[in-house]
Design a protein around this motif. Structure first.
Motif, PDB file in Angstrom:
ATOM      1  N   VAL A 185       0.877  -1.175   0.000  1.00 14.11           N
ATOM      2  CA  VAL A 185       0.000   0.000   0.000  1.00 14.11           C
ATOM      3  C   VAL A 185       0.906   1.213   0.000  1.00 14.11           C
ATOM      4  O   VAL A 185       1.759   1.355   0.879  1.00 14.11           O
ATOM      5  CB  VAL A 185      -0.872   0.054   1.278  1.00 14.11           C
ATOM      6  CG1 VAL A 185      -1.783   1.283   1.235  1.00 14.11           C
ATOM      7  CG2 VAL A 185      -1.679  -1.206   1.431  1.00 14.11           C
ATOM      8  N   ARG A 187       0.928   5.676  -1.045  1.00  8.62           N
ATOM      9  CA  ARG A 187       0.094   6.811  -1.456  1.00  8.62           C
ATOM     10  C   ARG A 187       0.188   7.005  -2.958  1.00  8.62           C
ATOM     11  O   ARG A 187      -0.787   7.299  -3.619  1.00  8.62           O
ATOM     12  CB  ARG A 187       0.545   8.093  -0.733  1.00  8.62           C
ATOM     13  CG  ARG A 187       0.351   8.081   0.757  1.00  8.62           C
ATOM     14  CD  ARG A 187      -1.098   8.225   1.172  1.00  8.62           C
ATOM     15  NE  ARG A 187      -1.654   9.557   0.998  1.00  8.62           N
ATOM     16  CZ  ARG A 187      -1.544  10.549   1.871  1.00  8.62           C
ATOM     17  NH1 ARG A 187      -0.873  10.363   2.998  1.00  8.62           N
ATOM     18  NH2 ARG A 187      -2.093  11.718   1.644  1.00  8.62           N
ATOM     19  N   SER A 264      -0.201   6.192  10.537  1.00 11.81           N
ATOM     20  CA  SER A 264      -0.091   5.773  11.929  1.00 11.81           C
ATOM     21  C   SER A 264       0.115   4.262  12.002  1.00 11.81           C
ATOM     22  O   SER A 264      -0.100   3.535  11.025  1.00 11.81           O
ATOM     23  CB  SER A 264      -1.378   6.128  12.684  1.00 11.81           C
ATOM     24  OG  SER A 264      -2.441   5.350  12.156  1.00 11.81           O
ATOM     25  N   TYR A 267      -3.151   2.485  11.273  1.00  6.60           N
ATOM     26  CA  TYR A 267      -3.475   2.347   9.851  1.00  6.60           C
ATOM     27  C   TYR A 267      -2.646   1.240   9.208  1.00  6.60           C
ATOM     28  O   TYR A 267      -3.144   0.426   8.431  1.00  6.60           O
ATOM     29  CB  TYR A 267      -3.243   3.663   9.101  1.00  6.60           C
ATOM     30  CG  TYR A 267      -3.478   3.492   7.614  1.00  6.60           C
ATOM     31  CD1 TYR A 267      -4.762   3.488   7.095  1.00  6.60           C
ATOM     32  CD2 TYR A 267      -2.408   3.271   6.733  1.00  6.60           C
ATOM     33  CE1 TYR A 267      -4.990   3.290   5.742  1.00  6.60           C
ATOM     34  CE2 TYR A 267      -2.624   3.069   5.385  1.00  6.60           C
ATOM     35  CZ  TYR A 267      -3.911   3.074   4.889  1.00  6.60           C
ATOM     36  OH  TYR A 267      -4.134   2.858   3.564  1.00  6.60           O
TER      37      TYR A 267
ATOM     38  N   LEU B 648      -7.502   4.026   0.228  1.00  3.51           N
ATOM     39  CA  LEU B 648      -6.869   4.813  -0.824  1.00  3.51           C
ATOM     40  C   LEU B 648      -7.928   5.351  -1.780  1.00  3.51           C
ATOM     41  O   LEU B 648      -8.869   4.641  -2.139  1.00  3.51           O
ATOM     42  CB  LEU B 648      -5.868   3.959  -1.606  1.00  3.51           C
ATOM     43  CG  LEU B 648      -4.552   3.664  -0.892  1.00  3.51           C
ATOM     44  CD1 LEU B 648      -3.777   2.585  -1.635  1.00  3.51           C
ATOM     45  CD2 LEU B 648      -3.697   4.922  -0.769  1.00  3.51           C
ATOM     46  N   LEU B 685      -5.958  15.494  -1.744  1.00  2.35           N
ATOM     47  CA  LEU B 685      -5.604  14.109  -1.412  1.00  2.35           C
ATOM     48  C   LEU B 685      -4.189  13.910  -0.883  1.00  2.35           C
ATOM     49  O   LEU B 685      -3.924  12.923  -0.201  1.00  2.35           O
ATOM     50  CB  LEU B 685      -5.783  13.223  -2.657  1.00  2.35           C
ATOM     51  CG  LEU B 685      -7.200  13.132  -3.234  1.00  2.35           C
ATOM     52  CD1 LEU B 685      -7.198  12.262  -4.484  1.00  2.35           C
ATOM     53  CD2 LEU B 685      -8.176  12.591  -2.203  1.00  2.35           C
ATOM     54  N   LEU B 686      -3.250  14.775  -1.218  1.00  2.00           N
ATOM     55  CA  LEU B 686      -1.853  14.426  -0.974  1.00  2.00           C
ATOM     56  C   LEU B 686      -1.047  15.464  -0.195  1.00  2.00           C
ATOM     57  O   LEU B 686      -0.295  15.117   0.726  1.00  2.00           O
ATOM     58  CB  LEU B 686      -1.139  14.199  -2.323  1.00  2.00           C
ATOM     59  CG  LEU B 686      -1.611  12.996  -3.132  1.00  2.00           C
ATOM     60  CD1 LEU B 686      -1.099  13.093  -4.571  1.00  2.00           C
ATOM     61  CD2 LEU B 686      -1.132  11.704  -2.494  1.00  2.00           C
ATOM     62  N   GLU B 687      -1.148  16.701  -0.582  1.00  2.00           N
ATOM     63  CA  GLU B 687      -0.181  17.693  -0.109  1.00  2.00           C
ATOM     64  C   GLU B 687      -0.496  18.171   1.297  1.00  2.00           C
ATOM     65  O   GLU B 687      -1.625  18.549   1.583  1.00  2.00           O
ATOM     66  CB  GLU B 687      -0.162  18.891  -1.068  1.00  2.00           C
ATOM     67  CG  GLU B 687       0.247  18.500  -2.468  1.00  2.00           C
ATOM     68  CD  GLU B 687       0.260  19.685  -3.411  1.00  2.00           C
ATOM     69  OE1 GLU B 687       0.651  20.785  -3.001  1.00  2.00           O
ATOM     70  OE2 GLU B 687      -0.141  19.504  -4.571  1.00  2.00           O
ATOM     71  N   PRO B 766      -5.619  17.306   3.532  1.00  2.00           N
ATOM     72  CA  PRO B 766      -5.823  16.267   2.539  1.00  2.00           C
ATOM     73  C   PRO B 766      -6.552  15.062   3.130  1.00  2.00           C
ATOM     74  O   PRO B 766      -6.430  14.771   4.317  1.00  2.00           O
ATOM     75  CB  PRO B 766      -4.401  15.884   2.125  1.00  2.00           C
ATOM     76  CG  PRO B 766      -3.547  16.221   3.302  1.00  2.00           C
ATOM     77  CD  PRO B 766      -4.188  17.429   3.919  1.00  2.00           C
ATOM     78  N   ILE B 767      -7.313  14.390   2.272  1.00  2.00           N
ATOM     79  CA  ILE B 767      -8.047  13.200   2.678  1.00  2.00           C
ATOM     80  C   ILE B 767      -7.059  12.037   2.650  1.00  2.00           C
ATOM     81  O   ILE B 767      -6.696  11.548   1.586  1.00  2.00           O
ATOM     82  CB  ILE B 767      -9.223  12.932   1.728  1.00  2.00           C
ATOM     83  CG1 ILE B 767     -10.168  14.141   1.711  1.00  2.00           C
ATOM     84  CG2 ILE B 767      -9.958  11.654   2.138  1.00  2.00           C
ATOM     85  CD1 ILE B 767     -11.214  14.082   0.614  1.00  2.00           C
ATOM     86  N   ARG B 768      -6.594  11.652   3.825  1.00  2.35           N
ATOM     87  CA  ARG B 768      -5.590  10.581   3.892  1.00  2.35           C
ATOM     88  C   ARG B 768      -6.295   9.228   3.929  1.00  2.35           C
ATOM     89  O   ARG B 768      -7.400   9.118   4.465  1.00  2.35           O
ATOM     90  CB  ARG B 768      -4.717  10.755   5.137  1.00  2.35           C
ATOM     91  CG  ARG B 768      -4.053  12.113   5.230  1.00  2.35           C
ATOM     92  CD  ARG B 768      -3.319  12.272   6.548  1.00  2.35           C
ATOM     93  NE  ARG B 768      -4.202  12.028   7.686  1.00  2.35           N
ATOM     94  CZ  ARG B 768      -3.778  11.868   8.933  1.00  2.35           C
ATOM     95  NH1 ARG B 768      -2.486  11.913   9.208  1.00  2.35           N
ATOM     96  NH2 ARG B 768      -4.643  11.656   9.901  1.00  2.35           N
ATOM     97  N   PRO B 769      -5.644   8.208   3.383  1.00  2.00           N
ATOM     98  CA  PRO B 769      -6.281   6.885   3.424  1.00  2.00           C
ATOM     99  C   PRO B 769      -6.651   6.499   4.847  1.00  2.00           C
ATOM    100  O   PRO B 769      -7.662   5.840   5.083  1.00  2.00           O
ATOM    101  CB  PRO B 769      -5.207   5.945   2.838  1.00  2.00           C
ATOM    102  CG  PRO B 769      -3.974   6.755   2.665  1.00  2.00           C
ATOM    103  CD  PRO B 769      -4.357   8.192   2.690  1.00  2.00           C
ATOM    104  N   GLU B 770      -5.855   6.967   5.770  1.00  6.97           N
ATOM    105  CA  GLU B 770      -6.111   6.613   7.157  1.00  6.97           C
ATOM    106  C   GLU B 770      -7.397   7.248   7.677  1.00  6.97           C
ATOM    107  O   GLU B 770      -8.134   6.633   8.448  1.00  6.97           O
ATOM    108  CB  GLU B 770      -4.842   6.959   7.898  1.00  6.97           C
ATOM    109  CG  GLU B 770      -4.794   7.846   9.022  1.00  6.97           C
ATOM    110  CD  GLU B 770      -3.529   7.465   9.816  1.00  6.97           C
ATOM    111  OE1 GLU B 770      -2.422   7.585   9.292  1.00  6.97           O
ATOM    112  OE2 GLU B 770      -3.683   7.020  10.940  1.00  6.97           O
TER     113      GLU B 770
END
Lengths: 288, 780, 172
Positions: A185, A187, A264, A267, B648, B685-687, B766-770
């Motif tokens: 996984v 980003r 984290s 996660y 993701l 999403l990222l920065e 940003p919208i993190r996958p977590e």
């Protein structure tokens, strides 16, 4: 930022390299430099001497022999990736390489360099551990072999001693009956893994798992075997329920490390379990 | 004016050949004889007092020419405050090098000069600075507590600026509402990351007493004025040169302390000084943006029609208000743009802009629009869900229709033209009617598919009231000089330089059409304040309005004079003379046709043939000062897939309907939109500039500060609606920031659409996958 | 063993070029500062942005992650070598350069040389890229202006001509 000044020597042989490494207190080996230069460019590493082994003829070769792929310390991984013979002999290696950074980095970066750098989020140390590989080391006390299980001691830490040099990596070729998968996984493609897994299963004639190997990376201080998952798989038919249980247990006993920037610990554990489940399913169905 | 021949065409850019050959001239590409290089010692802590600086070891290193502290530069360059005439605004003093106190990690403290950058860095490592570390102010809300430490002791407060905005009876609107929805949204601090980092090459001529500064900037004349003021030089002794600029996005429109320090040091060292920023410095010292916390509520009636809107905005300004644009603009625009393209009868907002010990926040592409639009669109979707309406239907019921225009928003912005409702319908058509199939297909692959809309207006090309009236040396106007040379070729001097948008090409198209010559005969020059007329720089999507207006004015005047001159030569009435494709002639008399060159030659070398009242030469300066602003509008639609297992998010489809009025060069406009969407996607999403609990940046390389790559940005389909601006020369509206304005909302709404199917939402960018995974689990 | 400048000789775009480099000087800085080939840009010095990408002995690499001394004796291709020989202004423009212009794949142009060199090698590797695979192949080069779409368009458009040109042995 510019690198701090250092002495440079180009070694023409392993013997040369060892002599040079022994000549300075803070000498570092320079092969592909793709992990070392970024750190030096931030002046986080300021070695006194760089010993460039990238042109040592004896380190620029790789060969397949007795079921082992031996890769010299000066071989860029892109060379392995693009060699159809390597792809035929060790498809898992090539699949793993494609997850490492970008082609321009792989064009210089080496397998041994990645192993010696021992980044806990890197793919290749996990591959070495999963496949019971080892490294051949030369040093002031002579050559020795270090098994993957003994090599990685912590984040960016290895069992290599003062003045020692990894001269090659020995990757046992996967057995014909074994099925392997690698997945991670991240980003963005090419980024270090937030969680990654290399896993392999062998099934006996009755469809039961006779050998299981699950190695996690990007989640702890070193690549780590998911013993909980492996135990649950051994001797079982790889049904969905068994895979579920194995994935759920994959992080048992694993000390997961997180960080504020990328992900984290929680996660990494949760996404990691899902990843293990997916990778095991791929192996069990042999879609790999 | 002749018929448009080039305006509206997808003309190839004149800027490209040099850039494609590797012959661009970015600041670091230029080397002066005896040039020395600069490195900085920067603050390693977020807040502290400087107790002692010892530069002796650094100065003693071979190759080192100088090591300057604030005390060394202060006699030659005073400090400044990034203060604008916003009622009640306060701002602390900023100096070229930190004076006594450091207020953010990365603030320059000592400037070291050596023969090479590497040597300068070697020396910088030997500088000793002792600090008394102070508790850092990092949370803008806690910073307002009376007991909070202060970023600037002398201000007595961390509150930089506070103001209400809006109009109408909001209390009544909420009292009458059938449904009220509320959101609390936070957008992450991020930064421009121009791929060419900032840089300066400053040379002081001690005989002529002139200063030449080559600098990567958006506003050369502004810097000319400010360097002159700070250093006590007449403006005619300061030359600012800007050739190629490798991206800027608002971030290079400021007076940076490190750049001023280099310029000042060049007076003292007597050799040309170059400083090329590195990425580590860039991520600590370039202005940052988008650090906004917004709570908002929307009151709607049973039919989903908006009755009223409330918002509270807390803007994290960082340590300084950067001169001259200041740190307030972003927050003000978050508050004032929020009602957007919707009929909002009543609105009340309160804004607080707060100093903290972080890198200064300032303007970055689409200034304030992304959070403003994000909040409004999230509210729209929440209201739709509450009422059981679709996302497009609630927008349809509230978007401005042609009959509503001109419309004055509750914050006083006037939308004079646009296609607010039509852009939504066109976006829906672009999306297609197979969303259900796409959802099912995604579900089979373990993914939740979401669709998000973002309907917006964007303020572009602001006029004189925007900054100038607030006391900043920033104007609304531009000047362009157009000269027909004796051989008929045309030189265009732009007051405003480009930063990569293709402004030379755009201006050439306008001049060629207005003048009546071939595009190939037009050459454009910009960026040297010794040569070009005055301009205000590239910012706020203004060039296609203001530079184009000035270029058109100049070309029109030159054409008029050329026709007068030709008429004299032809012994005809000027009204009977025509000029098309570089050929002049008397209308209806083919035999009279002659090239512009023949006429132009007379204007210079054949003036003996002219009567005394015909002006010699064929050049004119055109000026343009636009309307107060123009609003472009549009609707974005994003389709995302959210992977259930990992959280993701991938943007799998994206369509834009944009209305920026008349298009000069559709390819260039499309490029602005696509690049803008990519930056908006990055923010969504990222920065993220991440700081640890004591204010240490954790994102100091591009491995940690994540930019979108070719894999992350999908192909973007674009449709244009061309509603001409009634108030600009060619009907153009600005567009450079529109992509960035709309994208974060469209993507976020799409993610929430996907998550809402599982009862979940996310509220932070940003919208993190977590965050996605946590939301999916928490709500189940 | 040395930390003093040493002579470094490269074959750059087909011609021998010699200069001095401290061991710590990167190939990127050597090309830019010692040889004056400023078309290779430096955007991060960490190997992340791709602006400094050059072709070293046939492989696209980050010139910020190679010390110049390591490249001694090697062949380097840079953006300056893409166009063929010709009188000033009449150089044979490389099909990639033409395609980038035609597709509007350039905005500020800072990342462009790196993309051109990455694309050149990508098209030498194969000329049948599909969009998704090509996006991944270009994924190590950052662009802040274009949103990548037109860059992908340009590389795909150039593929046949680049292949033909390379078949002739290129213009090296």
């Amino acid at each position: 930022m510019k690198t701090a000044p250092f002495d440079y020597v180009r070694a023409d042989s392993v013997a040369d390299a060892l002599a040079a490494l022994g000549s300075a207190d803070d000498a570092r080996v320079l092969a592909g430099g793709q992990s070392l230069l970024p750190v030096m460019a931030l002046r986080l590493a300021t070695p006194e001497l760089l010993v460039d082994i990238s042109r040592c003829p004896e380190l620029r070769t790789y060969r397949r022999e007795d079921g082992v792929l031996t890769v010299g310390a000066a071989v860029p991984v892109r060379t392995l990736e693009l060699d159809p013979a390597v792809g035929g002999a060790h498809p898992l290696l090539v699949r793993t390489l494609r997850l490492v950074a970008h082609p321009e980095i792989r064009a210089r970066g080496t397998l041994c360099g990645s192993l010696a750098h021992a980044d806990p989020a890197a793919e290749l140390p996990a591959l070495l551990l999963a496949t019971d590989g080892e490294v051949e080391v030369a040093g002031p006390d002579g050559p020795r072999r270090v098994a993957a299980a003994d090599l990685f001691t912590g984040p960016f830490g290895t069992a290599l001693g003062e003045g020692e040099l990894v001269v090659s990596a020995r990757l046992p070729l996967p057995a014909p009956a074994a099925r392997w998968a690698v997945d991670e996984v991240s980003r963005r493609p090419g980024d270090f893994a937030l969680a990654g897994v290399v896993c392999g299963l062998e099934l006996d004639g009755a469809g039961r798992c006779s050998s299981a190997r699950v190695v996690l990376f990007g989640v702890a201080g070193t690549p780590v075997r998911a013993a909980g998952a492996e135990q649950l798989l051994l001797g079982e038919r790889v049904t969905g329920a068994v895979l579920d249980a194995a994935a759920a247990a994959a992080f048992d006993g694993v000390e997961v490390v997180g960080d504020e920037v990328h992900a984290s610990a929680d996660y990494r554990r949760r996404a990691g379990r899902a990843l293990v489940r997916r990778a095991l399913a791929a192996v069990a169905e042999d879609r790999s | 004016m002749t018929a448009a021949r080039y305006v509206g065409q997808r003309v190839r850019r004149s800027e490209d050949p040099a850039l494609l050959a590797g012959r661009g001239r970015f600041v670091d590409d230029v080397t002066e004889p005896r040039q020395a290089e600069v490195a900085f010692v920067r603050s390693p802590i977020a807040s502290g007092r400087i107790l002692r600086i010892d530069t002796s070891a650094a100065a003693a290193l071979p190759g080192v020419l100088a090591a300057f502290t604030a005390a060394d530069l202060a006699p030659y360059c005073p400090g400044w405050r990034g203060l604008l005439n916003w009622p009640g605004m306060v701002a602390g003093e900023q100096t070229a090098l930190a004076t006594g106190v450091v207020r953010h990690v990365g603030e320059p403290v000592v400037l070291v000069v050596a023969g090479s950058r590497a040597e300068a860095e070697d020396a910088a490592e030997l500088v000793v600075v002792d600090y008394e570390e102070l508790p850092a102010v990092l949370d803008p809300v806690a910073a307002l507590d009376p007991d909070s430490p202060l970023v600037h002791e002398d201000l007595g407060t961390n509150l930089c600026f506070t103001s209400p905005f809006g109009s109408g009876d909001v209390d009544d609107a909420f009292a009458r509402a059938d449904t009220v929805v509320e959101v609390a949204v936070q957008t992450g601090r991020h930064t421009a990351v121009a791929l060419e980092m900032r840089g300066v090459l400053a040379s002081y001529d001690r005989d002529e007493h002139t200063l030449t500064v080559r600098v990567s900037t958006q506003a050369p004349q502004m810097l000319q004025t400010l360097y002159a003021r700070l250093l006590g030089l007449p403006e005619n002794a300061v030359r600012v040169v800007t050739e190629h600029v490798g991206g800027a996005f608002g971030m290079k429109a400021f007076v940076y302390p490190d750049e001023v320090a280099v310029v000042t040091a060049s007076l003292l060292v007597g050799r040309p000084l170059k400083w090329t920023q590195d990425r580590y410095e860039s991520l600590q010292s370039d202005t940052q943006a988008r650090d906004e916390r917004v709570t908002a509520a929307l009151a709607v009636d049973a039919g989903g029609r908006v009755l009223g809107l409330r918002s509270e905005v807390v803007s994290d300004a960082g340590a300084y208000s950067m001169y001259p644009r200041g740190c307030v603009t972003e927050g003000v625009q978050v508050a004032t743009i929020m009602p957007g393209p919707y009929r909002v009868p009543a609105y009340a907002s309160s804004l607080r802009v707060v100093f903290t010990n972080k890198t200064p926040l300032a303007v970055y592409r689409a200034v304030g629009h992304p959070p403003a639009i994000l909040v409004m669109e999230l509210l729209m979707d929440e209201a739709a869900r509450a009422l059981g309406l679709t996302a497009d239907e609630i927008r349809r019921r509230n978007l401005l229709a042609p009959a509503d225009l001109p419309y004055t928003s509750p914050t006083g912005n006037v939308y004079d033209s646009g296609s607010h409702l039509e852009s939504l319908e066109r976006a829906l058509a672009l999306l297609g009617d197979d969303v259900g199939d796409r959802r099912r297909d995604a579900e089979r692959r373990g993914r939740l598919l979401g669709v998000g809309f973002s309907s917006f207006v964007e303020l572009s090309a602001p006029g004189a009231m925007f900054y100038g009236a607030k006391g900043a040396p920033i104007t609304a106007h531009d000047q362009v000089e157009v000269t027909v040379q004796p051989d008929g070729s045309v030189t265009v001097l732009l007051g405003t330089p480009g930063q990569g948008q293709g402004l030379h090409t755009t201006a050439a198209q306008v001049v060629a059409d207005a003048l009546g010559v071939r595009l190939d005969d037009v050459r454009v020059v910009s960026g040297d304040t010794r040569v070009v007329p005055h301009g205000s720089g590239v910012w706020a999507s203004r060039s296609a309005v203001v530079s184009v207006g000035a270029a058109h004015a100049a070309a029109t005047e030159v054409r008029r004079r050329l026709l007068v001159l030709a008429a004299h030569l032809f012994e005809a009435d000027p009204d009977d003379v025509e000029l098309v494709d570089g050929v002049v002639g008397v209308r209806g008399v083919p035999a009279s046709r002659t090239g512009v060159a023949e006429v132009a030659a007379v204007a210079y070398w054949g003036t003996h043939r002219l009567p005394a009242d015909v002006e010699v030469g064929l050049g004119a300066v055109g000026s343009y000062s636009g309307p107060p602003y123009t609003f472009n509008n549009g609707t974005h639609v994003a389709v995302v897939e959210v992977e259930r297992a990992t959280g993701l998010v991938r943007v799998v489809d994206y369509a834009v309907v944009e209305d920026c009025g008349v298009l000069v060069n559709p390819d260039i406009v499309d490029g602005q939109i696509r690049g803008g969407v990519a930056q908006g996607l990055g923010g969504a999403l990222l920065e993220h500039v991440v700081l640890d609990p004591i204010g240490q940046p954790q994102t100091s390389t591009l491995l940690d500060y994540l930019l979108p790559t070719a894999v992350d940005v999908p192909d973007i389909r674009i449709e244009h609606i061309e509603t001409p601006a009634p108030t600009t020369t060619l009907g153009t509206k600005g567009v450079g920031e529109a992509g960035t304005a709309g994208a974060p909302a469209a993507i976020h709404c799409a993610v929430n659409d996907a998550l809402a199917r599982e009862g979940a939402r996310v509220w932070r960018q940003p919208i993190r996958p977590e965050d996605v995974l946590a939301a999916l689990t928490a709500e189940r | 063993m040395t930390r003093d400048p040493v002579r470094v000789t490269l074959r750059v775009n087909g011609r021998p070029e010699t200069g001095w480099a401290e061991p710590r000087t990167t190939l990127a800085d050597f090309l830019r500062q010692e040889l004056g080939l400023t078309g290779t840009h430096v955007g991060c010095e960490q190997g992340v942005c791709g602006a400094c990408t050059v072709v070293l002995d046939g492989a696209a690499v980050r010139s910020c992650l190679v010390f110049a001394v390591q490249a001694d004796g090697c062949a380097v291709e840079t953006v300056e070598g893409l166009a063929g020989e010709g009188a000033p202004g009449r150089e044979a423009v490389h099909p990639l350069q033409t395609a980038f212009r035609e597709a509007s794949a350039v905005q500020c142009g800072f990342c462009t040389p790196g993309f051109l060199m990455t694309a050149l090698v990508a098209l030498r590797e194969r000329d049948d890229w599909d969009r998704a695979a090509l996006r991944e192949r270009l994924g190590g080069n950052l662009c802040r202006c274009t949103g990548y779409q037109t860059v992908v368009d340009a590389v795909l458009a150039a593929a046949p001509e680049v292949r033909a040109l390379e078949g002739e042995g290129g213009r090296r």
